[in-house]
Design a protein around this motif. Structure first.
Motif, PDB file in Angstrom:
ATOM      1  N   ASN A 117      -3.138 -27.767 -43.662  1.00 32.79           N
ATOM      2  CA  ASN A 117      -2.017 -27.179 -44.053  1.00 32.79           C
ATOM      3  C   ASN A 117      -1.966 -25.958 -44.017  1.00 32.79           C
ATOM      4  OD1 ASN A 117      -1.144 -29.915 -43.905  1.00 32.79           O
ATOM      5  ND2 ASN A 117      -1.103 -30.075 -46.442  1.00 32.79           N
ATOM      6  N   GLU A 118      -3.141 -25.203 -44.345  1.00 33.29           N
ATOM      7  CA  GLU A 118      -3.096 -23.692 -44.415  1.00 33.29           C
ATOM      8  C   GLU A 118      -3.363 -22.910 -43.149  1.00 33.29           C
ATOM      9  OE1 GLU A 118      -3.386 -20.045 -46.650  1.00 33.29           O
ATOM     10  OE2 GLU A 118      -2.611 -21.975 -46.991  1.00 33.29           O
ATOM     11  N   GLY A 119      -4.104 -23.634 -42.170  1.00 31.94           N
ATOM     12  CA  GLY A 119      -4.251 -23.047 -40.987  1.00 31.94           C
ATOM     13  C   GLY A 119      -3.558 -23.840 -39.520  1.00 31.94           C
ATOM     14  N   VAL A 120      -3.593 -25.010 -39.536  1.00 32.99           N
ATOM     15  CA  VAL A 120      -3.385 -25.582 -38.239  1.00 32.99           C
ATOM     16  C   VAL A 120      -1.707 -25.664 -38.363  1.00 32.99           C
ATOM     17  CG1 VAL A 120      -3.257 -27.512 -36.929  1.00 32.99           C
ATOM     18  CG2 VAL A 120      -5.292 -26.510 -37.903  1.00 32.99           C
ATOM     19  N   LEU A 121      -1.077 -26.156 -39.337  1.00 30.28           N
ATOM     20  CA  LEU A 121       0.256 -26.790 -39.459  1.00 30.28           C
ATOM     21  C   LEU A 121       1.444 -25.223 -39.245  1.00 30.28           C
ATOM     22  CD1 LEU A 121       2.292 -28.790 -40.028  1.00 30.28           C
ATOM     23  CD2 LEU A 121       2.202 -28.307 -42.417  1.00 30.28           C
ATOM     24  N   PRO A 122       1.017 -24.063 -39.952  1.00 33.03           N
ATOM     25  CA  PRO A 122       1.975 -22.999 -39.737  1.00 33.03           C
ATOM     26  C   PRO A 122       1.921 -22.807 -38.170  1.00 33.03           C
ATOM     27  CG  PRO A 122       0.647 -22.722 -41.638  1.00 33.03           C
ATOM     28  CD  PRO A 122       0.135 -24.052 -40.930  1.00 33.03           C
ATOM     29  N   ARG A 123       0.910 -22.606 -37.528  1.00 35.06           N
ATOM     30  CA  ARG A 123       0.629 -22.245 -36.208  1.00 35.06           C
ATOM     31  C   ARG A 123       1.383 -23.306 -35.322  1.00 35.06           C
ATOM     32  NH1 ARG A 123      -1.446 -19.063 -39.124  1.00 35.06           N
ATOM     33  NH2 ARG A 123       0.746 -18.465 -39.234  1.00 35.06           N
ATOM     34  N   ALA A 124       1.311 -24.455 -35.787  1.00 36.46           N
ATOM     35  CA  ALA A 124       1.861 -25.574 -34.790  1.00 36.46           C
ATOM     36  C   ALA A 124       3.262 -25.509 -34.921  1.00 36.46           C
ATOM     37  CB  ALA A 124       1.492 -26.768 -35.142  1.00 36.46           C
ATOM     38  N   GLU A 254       6.939 -22.906 -42.922  1.00 40.16           N
ATOM     39  CA  GLU A 254       6.291 -22.586 -41.543  1.00 40.16           C
ATOM     40  C   GLU A 254       5.462 -21.600 -41.867  1.00 40.16           C
ATOM     41  OE1 GLU A 254       9.659 -20.978 -39.579  1.00 40.16           O
ATOM     42  OE2 GLU A 254      10.597 -23.221 -39.424  1.00 40.16           O
ATOM     43  N   MET A 255       4.997 -21.024 -43.266  1.00 36.90           N
ATOM     44  CA  MET A 255       4.046 -20.230 -43.764  1.00 36.90           C
ATOM     45  C   MET A 255       2.816 -20.868 -44.439  1.00 36.90           C
ATOM     46  SD  MET A 255       6.948 -17.856 -45.203  1.00 36.90           S
ATOM     47  CE  MET A 255       6.114 -16.575 -45.896  1.00 36.90           C
ATOM     48  N   GLU A 259       0.628 -16.332 -46.844  1.00 39.79           N
ATOM     49  CA  GLU A 259       2.003 -15.669 -46.569  1.00 39.79           C
ATOM     50  C   GLU A 259       2.961 -15.756 -47.496  1.00 39.79           C
ATOM     51  OE1 GLU A 259       1.128 -16.012 -41.655  1.00 39.79           O
ATOM     52  OE2 GLU A 259       2.055 -17.667 -42.591  1.00 39.79           O
ATOM     53  N   ILE A 260       2.929 -17.108 -48.106  1.00 36.15           N
ATOM     54  CA  ILE A 260       4.115 -17.273 -49.219  1.00 36.15           C
ATOM     55  C   ILE A 260       3.974 -16.357 -50.221  1.00 36.15           C
ATOM     56  CG2 ILE A 260       5.055 -18.958 -50.806  1.00 36.15           C
ATOM     57  CD1 ILE A 260       4.646 -21.252 -48.732  1.00 36.15           C
ATOM     58  N   LYS A 278       7.830 -20.554 -54.652  1.00 33.94           N
ATOM     59  CA  LYS A 278       6.545 -20.864 -55.502  1.00 33.94           C
ATOM     60  C   LYS A 278       6.093 -22.629 -55.444  1.00 33.94           C
ATOM     61  CE  LYS A 278       6.968 -17.258 -58.779  1.00 33.94           C
ATOM     62  NZ  LYS A 278       7.072 -16.941 -60.321  1.00 33.94           N
ATOM     63  N   THR A 279       7.387 -23.235 -55.487  1.00 34.55           N
ATOM     64  CA  THR A 279       7.284 -24.783 -55.313  1.00 34.55           C
ATOM     65  C   THR A 279       6.622 -25.022 -54.378  1.00 34.55           C
ATOM     66  OG1 THR A 279       9.292 -24.966 -56.872  1.00 34.55           O
ATOM     67  CG2 THR A 279       8.440 -27.017 -55.480  1.00 34.55           C
ATOM     68  N   GLU A 280       6.936 -24.685 -52.740  1.00 34.40           N
ATOM     69  CA  GLU A 280       6.275 -24.957 -51.723  1.00 34.40           C
ATOM     70  C   GLU A 280       4.949 -24.631 -51.473  1.00 34.40           C
ATOM     71  OE1 GLU A 280       7.432 -26.729 -48.974  1.00 34.40           O
ATOM     72  OE2 GLU A 280       9.337 -26.843 -49.812  1.00 34.40           O
TER      73      GLU A 280
END
Length: 346
Positions: A117-124, A254-255, A259-260, A278-280
């Motif tokens: 979730n920290e690395g792949v998901l935002p890039r995807a 998307e972050m 980044e958040i 903050k919740t996200e």
């Protein structure tokens, strides 16, 4: 070790079956929209497959914990219904000895999903938006055929007399904008024009040069207004798809968490978006540990299964998933509204 391998192998099939089925159900609407690009807009099929590959990771945060729970309940339900758990007890082996590999698997998947979730998901997510924009941008250029009325764009009908493929200049442009509750019917003619893209805002424009605009107004459309212009810009959109992508800011989904956190540092304390961000951020850390939570809950529930076997295990999995995500939805609402601290909500 043999028992541990046996149990994990028993979970393997149900896990991938549930992962594929649940992911397909969650992506069904998106897949239908992408297939529509192939059938109506002529987008290559391999490009649609690439888009699906980019959007698929977004479902894994939900589908992996779900699939893990289904797998452990179906596996243990099968062992219980076939009396294999009874046989283990009769052989002097405590069922608690089956716990370590399940806890290790749940913890490993939780840590893996946290990194995912920290690395792949935002890039995807970013790659999906970029590729989808490129597809619509190219399709906009292809859709503008010479000497044909084009109805592919949202809210306008276009006609182009000629098109220079070398310079991409359009000549003899006629545009009809049907009446809407907010604007009268418009008839636009321009001597020349050119398609212009803005990747930063995910927009495609049609720049028009040396033309006239006629608009019908009045209660019965009896008033005609005519304007002449040297330059004008028209916002184009194929099927409303670009409008769904446009926004001034990146969304927290998307972050990455870092980044958040950086975005929160630059936000004013009175910014109404702060609770949602903050919740996200806490959600990205909390959701992966659903894998461990479901494993801890699934093992005792699975060992209680007797009659009903796999079917009862599947029903129990659906019930537990429903309760978990009901609480998650309530926490999301209270966290976004600021009625609960973000860490407590998640």
């Amino acid at each position: 070790k043999r028992l541990h391998r046996y149990l994990l192998q028993e979970m393997l099939g149900p896990f991938f079956m549930a992962l594929g089925l649940i992911s397909f159900l969650l992506l069904m609407n998106r897949i239908l929209a992408l297939v529509d690009l192939v059938l109506k807009q002529g987008v290559p099929f391999y490009t649609v497959l690439e888009l699906i590959a980019y959007v698929l990771p977004a479902t894994f945060a939900i589908t992996v914990p779900m699939s893990l729970l289904v797998a452990v309940l179906l596996a243990l339900g099968r062992l219980a219904s076939d009396l294999e758990l009874v046989a283990l007890r009769a052989g002097g082996i405590s069922l608690s000895r089956l716990y370590p590999p399940l806890i290790a698997l749940g913890l490993a998947l939780s840590m893996g999903m946290l990194a995912f979730n920290e690395g792949v998901l935002p890039r995807a997510n970013e790659s999906y938006r970029d590729l989808f924009y490129d597809v619509l941008q190219q399709r906009s250029d292809v859709a503008l055929q010479e000497q044909a009325w084009v109805k592919d764009f949202e809210g306008v009908i276009l006609y182009v007399q000629s098109k220079n493929k070398a310079t991409h200049e359009l000549r003899g442009i006629t545009i009809l904008r049907p009446a809407t509750p907010k604007q009268p019917m418009q008839w636009i003619r321009a001597r020349s024009g050119r398609l212009v893209s803005d990747p930063g805002s995910f927009k495609v424009y049609l720049d028009l040069y040396d033309g006239t605009l006629q608009a019908l107004g009045g209660p019965q459309g009896e008033d005609l207004t005519e304007l002449q212009f040297h330059y004008s810009r028209l916002d184009l959109d194929i099927g409303g798809a670009l409008a769904q992508m446009q926004g001034t800011d990146r969304q927290p989904q998307e972050m990455s968490m870092r980044e958040i956190n950086q975005a929160l540092a630059t936000m004013p304390s009175a910014d109404p978006r702060r609770p949602h961000f903050k919740t996200e951020m806490h959600k990205k850390a909390a959701i992966p540990f659903a894998c461990l939570f479901f494993m801890l809950c699934g093992f005792p529930l699975g060992t209680l299964t007797r009659k009903g076997g796999r079917m009862l295990g599947f029903v129990m999995a659906i019930a537990l998933i429903f309760v978990y995500y009901l609480f998650l939805s309530v926490g999301q609402t209270y966290g976004d509204d600021g009625r609960l601290p973000a860490w407590a909500a998640m």
